[in-house]
Write a protein that holds these residues in place. Structure first.
Motif, PDB file in Angstrom:
ATOM      1  N   UNK A  91       0.863  -1.086  -0.133  1.00  0.00           N
ATOM      2  CA  UNK A  91       0.037   0.031   0.051  1.00  0.00           C
ATOM      3  C   UNK A  91       1.010   1.263   0.003  1.00  0.00           C
ATOM      4  N   UNK A  92       2.032   1.247   0.797  1.00  0.00           N
ATOM      5  CA  UNK A  92       2.778   2.451   1.064  1.00  0.00           C
ATOM      6  C   UNK A  92       3.775   2.599  -0.663  1.00  0.00           C
ATOM      7  N   UNK A  93       4.164   1.433  -1.114  1.00  0.00           N
ATOM      8  CA  UNK A  93       4.966   1.676  -2.195  1.00  0.00           C
ATOM      9  C   UNK A  93       4.624   0.657  -3.190  1.00  0.00           C
ATOM     10  N   UNK A  94       3.209   0.828  -4.031  1.00  0.00           N
ATOM     11  CA  UNK A  94       2.796  -0.287  -5.093  1.00  0.00           C
ATOM     12  C   UNK A  94       3.902  -0.223  -6.284  1.00  0.00           C
ATOM     13  N   UNK A  95       4.514   0.861  -6.555  1.00  0.00           N
ATOM     14  CA  UNK A  95       5.434   0.952  -7.302  1.00  0.00           C
ATOM     15  C   UNK A  95       6.587  -0.085  -7.532  1.00  0.00           C
ATOM     16  N   UNK A  96       6.701  -0.607  -6.160  1.00  0.00           N
ATOM     17  CA  UNK A  96       7.806  -1.597  -6.184  1.00  0.00           C
ATOM     18  C   UNK A  96       7.503  -3.101  -6.362  1.00  0.00           C
ATOM     19  N   UNK A  97       6.236  -3.340  -6.564  1.00  0.00           N
ATOM     20  CA  UNK A  97       5.623  -4.636  -6.779  1.00  0.00           C
ATOM     21  C   UNK A  97       5.122  -4.546  -8.189  1.00  0.00           C
ATOM     22  N   UNK A  98       5.275  -5.981  -8.859  1.00  0.00           N
ATOM     23  CA  UNK A  98       4.657  -6.354  -9.872  1.00  0.00           C
ATOM     24  C   UNK A  98       2.862  -6.536  -9.533  1.00  0.00           C
ATOM     25  N   UNK A  99       2.021  -5.823 -10.507  1.00  0.00           N
ATOM     26  CA  UNK A  99       0.817  -6.016  -9.918  1.00  0.00           C
ATOM     27  C   UNK A  99       0.212  -7.285 -10.427  1.00  0.00           C
ATOM     28  N   UNK A 100       0.492  -7.880 -11.179  1.00  0.00           N
ATOM     29  CA  UNK A 100       0.147  -9.162 -11.751  1.00  0.00           C
ATOM     30  C   UNK A 100       0.616 -10.405 -10.664  1.00  0.00           C
ATOM     31  N   UNK A 101       1.894 -10.532 -10.491  1.00  0.00           N
ATOM     32  CA  UNK A 101       2.456 -11.497  -9.878  1.00  0.00           C
ATOM     33  C   UNK A 101       2.523 -11.090  -8.184  1.00  0.00           C
ATOM     34  N   UNK A 102       2.522  -9.868  -7.997  1.00  0.00           N
ATOM     35  CA  UNK A 102       2.780  -9.565  -6.641  1.00  0.00           C
ATOM     36  C   UNK A 102       4.338  -9.716  -6.120  1.00  0.00           C
TER      37      UNK A 102
END
Length: 262
Positions: free
Chosen positions: A96-107
């Motif tokens: 939630x704090x840093x969504x840009x650090x994660x792949x939105x499909x795989x997590x």
């Protein structure tokens, strides 16, 4: 940290998006892995993470069926913005704090791999401490080190790894560099699968202990990736080599097996 009401929490778009992503990863992994068989091999009694928020008050139920919360005092420094309830899973708050650090499909974490890690991992992978990891390995679990050495690469002609400096790991562990990246090359994913097949003899119920060093998201990624490949007893040793060394237990030099370039 200021507490917000439950209704205010629901209106936070960043947290809701992260919760949906985290829940999707959890449900997807659960569907792939199925129920964990009740084998007698000791797994050190890996704990189900849980807890209550500060002040000993019961956690407010989240709208999605996420796992039990962890104590707020264990949250990584980059975890949650002001106002996020303590009942959210640790990894969901970091997303939630840093969504840009994660792949939105795989997590998977795709950037800043060396940073404080969460205290939870989406199932069916589970967290273990140093004592549990040691017991598992002594009982026959496969130990996988996913440390991504600086400037490590393999030769495209013979598959041998070119590593800038020696690496110490847990006794008996197999070092598979780069397999914990958020988006590895297809050749590296195949390298991981082939070595898992070889080391476990194709037994998807054989425990696998995945680790790196402390504050390394690559082992968090790799543990989930291995579970998605079908291994049902994946354990994430969060503190890895550093946690082992702090106990005064021996480490040994390790070299990665070559990549199959045929």
């Amino acid at each position: 940290m200021r507490r917000h009401s439950f209704s205010a929490w629901l209106r936070r778009p960043s947290l809701r998006a992260a919760a949906r992503l985290w829940l999707g990863v959890v449900l997807g992994l659960g569907a792939l892995a199925g129920p964990e068989p009740g084998r007698a091999l000791a797994d050190g009694g890996a704990a189900q993470l849980g807890g209550v928020p500060r002040g000993g008050k019961a956690a407010v139920a989240a709208p999605a069926p996420v796992p039990a919360p962890v104590p707020a005092s264990t949250v990584a420094p980059d975890a949650a913005p002001d106002g996020v309830l303590d009942s959210a899973p640790d990894s969901a708050r970091i997303m939630a704090a840093h969504p840009d650090l994660f792949d939105p499909r795989s997590g998977y974490r795709i950037a800043r791999q060396h940073a404080p890690t969460p205290t939870d991992i989406p199932p069916p992978a589970r967290v273990v401490d140093a004592d549990e990891a040691r017991a598992l390995i002594a009982a026959g679990a496969v130990a996988i080190d996913v440390f991504g050495a600086s400037r490590a690469r393999y030769d495209a002609l013979d598959g041998m790894w070119l590593v800038s400096k020696p690496h110490l790991s847990l006794p008996g562990a197999t070092w598979l560099p780069e397999t914990g990246r958020g988006a590895p090359e297809p050749e590296i994913e195949r390298y991981l699968r082939e070595n898992l097949e070889r080391l476990t003899g194709g037994d998807r119920d054989r425990p696998v202990v995945v680790f790196c060093v402390a504050d390394c998201w690559m082992s968090w990624n790799a543990a989930q990736r291995i579970a998605r490949m079908g291994w049902r007893r994946v354990r994430w040793f969060r503190l890895g080599v550093d946690g082992w060394r702090e106990r005064g237990w021996p480490l040994e030099p390790v070299s990665p097996p070559p990549v199959n370039v045929d």
